[in-house]
Design a protein around this motif. Sequence first.
Motif, PDB file in Angstrom:
ATOM      1  N   ALA A 141     -13.356 131.141  14.668  1.00  0.00           N
ATOM      2  CA  ALA A 141     -12.163 131.992  14.622  1.00  0.00           C
ATOM      3  C   ALA A 141     -11.587 132.199  16.017  1.00  0.00           C
ATOM      4  N   GLY A 142     -12.460 132.467  16.992  1.00  0.00           N
ATOM      5  CA  GLY A 142     -11.981 132.734  18.344  1.00  0.00           C
ATOM      6  C   GLY A 142     -11.340 131.535  19.005  1.00  0.00           C
ATOM      7  N   LEU A 143     -11.949 130.365  18.856  1.00  0.00           N
ATOM      8  CA  LEU A 143     -11.452 129.173  19.555  1.00  0.00           C
ATOM      9  C   LEU A 143     -10.222 128.577  18.893  1.00  0.00           C
ATOM     10  N   SER A 144      -9.773 129.172  17.795  1.00  0.00           N
ATOM     11  CA  SER A 144      -8.531 128.714  17.186  1.00  0.00           C
ATOM     12  C   SER A 144      -7.327 128.983  18.081  1.00  0.00           C
ATOM     13  N   THR A 145      -7.481 129.856  19.076  1.00  0.00           N
ATOM     14  CA  THR A 145      -6.396 130.034  20.043  1.00  0.00           C
ATOM     15  C   THR A 145      -6.115 128.720  20.761  1.00  0.00           C
ATOM     16  N   GLY A 146      -7.162 127.918  20.968  1.00  0.00           N
ATOM     17  CA  GLY A 146      -6.980 126.615  21.602  1.00  0.00           C
ATOM     18  C   GLY A 146      -6.154 125.677  20.745  1.00  0.00           C
ATOM     19  N   ILE A 147      -6.283 125.808  19.417  1.00  0.00           N
ATOM     20  CA  ILE A 147      -5.474 124.988  18.522  1.00  0.00           C
ATOM     21  C   ILE A 147      -4.001 125.339  18.689  1.00  0.00           C
ATOM     22  N   GLY A 148      -3.710 126.631  18.781  1.00  0.00           N
ATOM     23  CA  GLY A 148      -2.331 127.058  18.993  1.00  0.00           C
ATOM     24  C   GLY A 148      -1.777 126.545  20.302  1.00  0.00           C
ATOM     25  N   SER A 149      -2.596 126.584  21.343  1.00  0.00           N
ATOM     26  CA  SER A 149      -2.169 126.065  22.637  1.00  0.00           C
ATOM     27  C   SER A 149      -1.898 124.571  22.550  1.00  0.00           C
ATOM     28  N   PHE A 150      -2.749 123.841  21.865  1.00  0.00           N
ATOM     29  CA  PHE A 150      -2.574 122.395  21.694  1.00  0.00           C
ATOM     30  C   PHE A 150      -1.263 122.097  20.960  1.00  0.00           C
ATOM     31  N   ILE A 151      -0.986 122.874  19.915  1.00  0.00           N
ATOM     32  CA  ILE A 151       0.259 122.695  19.166  1.00  0.00           C
ATOM     33  C   ILE A 151       1.469 122.921  20.065  1.00  0.00           C
ATOM     34  N   ALA A 152       1.380 123.922  20.927  1.00  0.00           N
ATOM     35  CA  ALA A 152       2.501 124.238  21.810  1.00  0.00           C
ATOM     36  C   ALA A 152       2.836 123.072  22.736  1.00  0.00           C
ATOM     37  N   PHE A 153       1.834 122.285  23.112  1.00  0.00           N
ATOM     38  CA  PHE A 153       2.057 121.196  24.047  1.00  0.00           C
ATOM     39  C   PHE A 153       2.559 119.921  23.371  1.00  0.00           C
ATOM     40  N   PHE A 154       2.283 119.758  22.091  1.00  0.00           N
ATOM     41  CA  PHE A 154       2.560 118.475  21.452  1.00  0.00           C
ATOM     42  C   PHE A 154       3.559 118.558  20.296  1.00  0.00           C
ATOM     43  N   THR A 155       4.228 119.701  20.150  1.00  0.00           N
ATOM     44  CA  THR A 155       5.328 119.788  19.199  1.00  0.00           C
ATOM     45  C   THR A 155       6.572 120.236  19.949  1.00  0.00           C
ATOM     46  N   SER A 156       7.722 119.836  19.472  1.00  0.00           N
ATOM     47  CA  SER A 156       8.970 120.122  20.184  1.00  0.00           C
ATOM     48  C   SER A 156       9.678 121.361  19.655  1.00  0.00           C
ATOM     49  N   THR A 157       9.419 121.724  18.410  1.00  0.00           N
ATOM     50  CA  THR A 157      10.065 122.899  17.831  1.00  0.00           C
ATOM     51  C   THR A 157       9.052 123.702  17.015  1.00  0.00           C
TER      52      THR A 157
ATOM     53  N   PRO B 134      -1.108 130.993  16.090  1.00  0.00           N
ATOM     54  CA  PRO B 134       0.138 131.367  16.773  1.00  0.00           C
ATOM     55  C   PRO B 134      -0.095 132.248  17.990  1.00  0.00           C
ATOM     56  N   GLU B 135      -1.207 132.986  17.979  1.00  0.00           N
ATOM     57  CA  GLU B 135      -1.540 133.775  19.161  1.00  0.00           C
ATOM     58  C   GLU B 135      -1.816 132.860  20.344  1.00  0.00           C
ATOM     59  N   GLY B 136      -2.434 131.700  20.091  1.00  0.00           N
ATOM     60  CA  GLY B 136      -2.663 130.728  21.166  1.00  0.00           C
ATOM     61  C   GLY B 136      -1.369 130.222  21.765  1.00  0.00           C
ATOM     62  N   ILE B 137      -0.352 130.042  20.916  1.00  0.00           N
ATOM     63  CA  ILE B 137       0.967 129.653  21.425  1.00  0.00           C
ATOM     64  C   ILE B 137       1.521 130.768  22.305  1.00  0.00           C
ATOM     65  N   ALA B 138       1.362 132.010  21.855  1.00  0.00           N
ATOM     66  CA  ALA B 138       1.867 133.144  22.621  1.00  0.00           C
ATOM     67  C   ALA B 138       1.194 133.253  23.982  1.00  0.00           C
ATOM     68  N   VAL B 139      -0.065 132.829  24.061  1.00  0.00           N
ATOM     69  CA  VAL B 139      -0.765 132.848  25.348  1.00  0.00           C
ATOM     70  C   VAL B 139      -0.268 131.720  26.239  1.00  0.00           C
ATOM     71  N   SER B 140      -0.134 130.539  25.677  1.00  0.00           N
ATOM     72  CA  SER B 140       0.176 129.353  26.473  1.00  0.00           C
ATOM     73  C   SER B 140       1.528 129.443  27.153  1.00  0.00           C
ATOM     74  N   VAL B 141       2.502 130.012  26.455  1.00  0.00           N
ATOM     75  CA  VAL B 141       3.853 130.060  27.023  1.00  0.00           C
ATOM     76  C   VAL B 141       3.894 130.843  28.335  1.00  0.00           C
ATOM     77  N   PRO B 142       3.450 132.122  28.372  1.00  0.00           N
ATOM     78  CA  PRO B 142       3.512 132.839  29.650  1.00  0.00           C
ATOM     79  C   PRO B 142       2.570 132.282  30.708  1.00  0.00           C
ATOM     80  N   VAL B 143       1.391 131.782  30.289  1.00  0.00           N
ATOM     81  CA  VAL B 143       0.458 131.241  31.276  1.00  0.00           C
ATOM     82  C   VAL B 143       1.012 129.960  31.887  1.00  0.00           C
ATOM     83  N   TYR B 144       1.711 129.166  31.092  1.00  0.00           N
ATOM     84  CA  TYR B 144       2.347 127.962  31.636  1.00  0.00           C
ATOM     85  C   TYR B 144       3.389 128.333  32.680  1.00  0.00           C
TER      86      TYR B 144
END
Length: 271
Positions: free
Chosen positions: A15-31, A170-180
């Motif tokens: 459950a916890g490491l699913s944030t990494g999945i969200g981050s991965f999605i953020a990098f490899f999808t355009s919308t 989706p929380e992983g996406i929310a993390v990746s955007v500001p950290v990027y």
Amino acid sequence: MSEDVWLAFLLTLFAGLSTGIGSFIAFFTSTTNTKFLSWALGFSAGVMIYVSFMEIIPKAHEALTASTTGETGSWLTAGGFFAGILMIAIIDRCVPDEKNPHEVKKVEEMRAPRARVLRDNPELLKMGTLTALAIAIHNFPEGIATFASAVHDPSLGVAIAIAVAIHNIPEGIAVSVPVYYATGSRWQAFKLSFMSGLAEPLGAVVAFLFLMPYLNEMSFGFVFASVAGIMVFISLDELLPAARKYDDGHMTIYGVVLGMAVMATSLILFL
């Protein structure tokens, strides 16, 4: 350790490491697929709300009434429920709004030009680290909730772990955007997002070391009622508002109803 404890640890880690999945999605999808996002967040909320009121609270009440007399068990159940809400609410209030990880961000924001790279402004690294810390603080009680549920009932733990994992993506996406933006590095954003999810298995370790040795019928019931409070608060304060923000038609409520239906079916068939 028993097999149930090991399974509880593995479910919490998943459950916890699913944030990494969200981050991965953020990098490899355009919308951002907002329709699916609204549905998925609603589904997760439906699972959490249904299982909290239909399974966790009744079991907590049963345990507390078996170890007390009169109406004491009912009062303790209600007290545990609101204690869980109070704990997660205090944690949420301690995180500034601008660093709140549950503010959903779109993948498109990754494409916007960033002002400076890391080497030009080391203060951005500090901001990124604080953002990751905010995620970890939020995820910690979720780890306790997932672990406690899985130890008591592995089938119930699987359902809760899946619901938490869905909302962590989706929380992983929310993390990746500001950290990027903070670091100028996709790898740094992914790493911090991934590591922030480790707070959930850390919560499981704390629950194992400090709660398990003292879990009798009464303490278990109170902890279980608190788990329900945590999940209901997460659903009402984070998942549903985020889902409605990007809702397309009635996708959120469809997701909620389907999540409840899936949870109800699994409780009837497997528990």
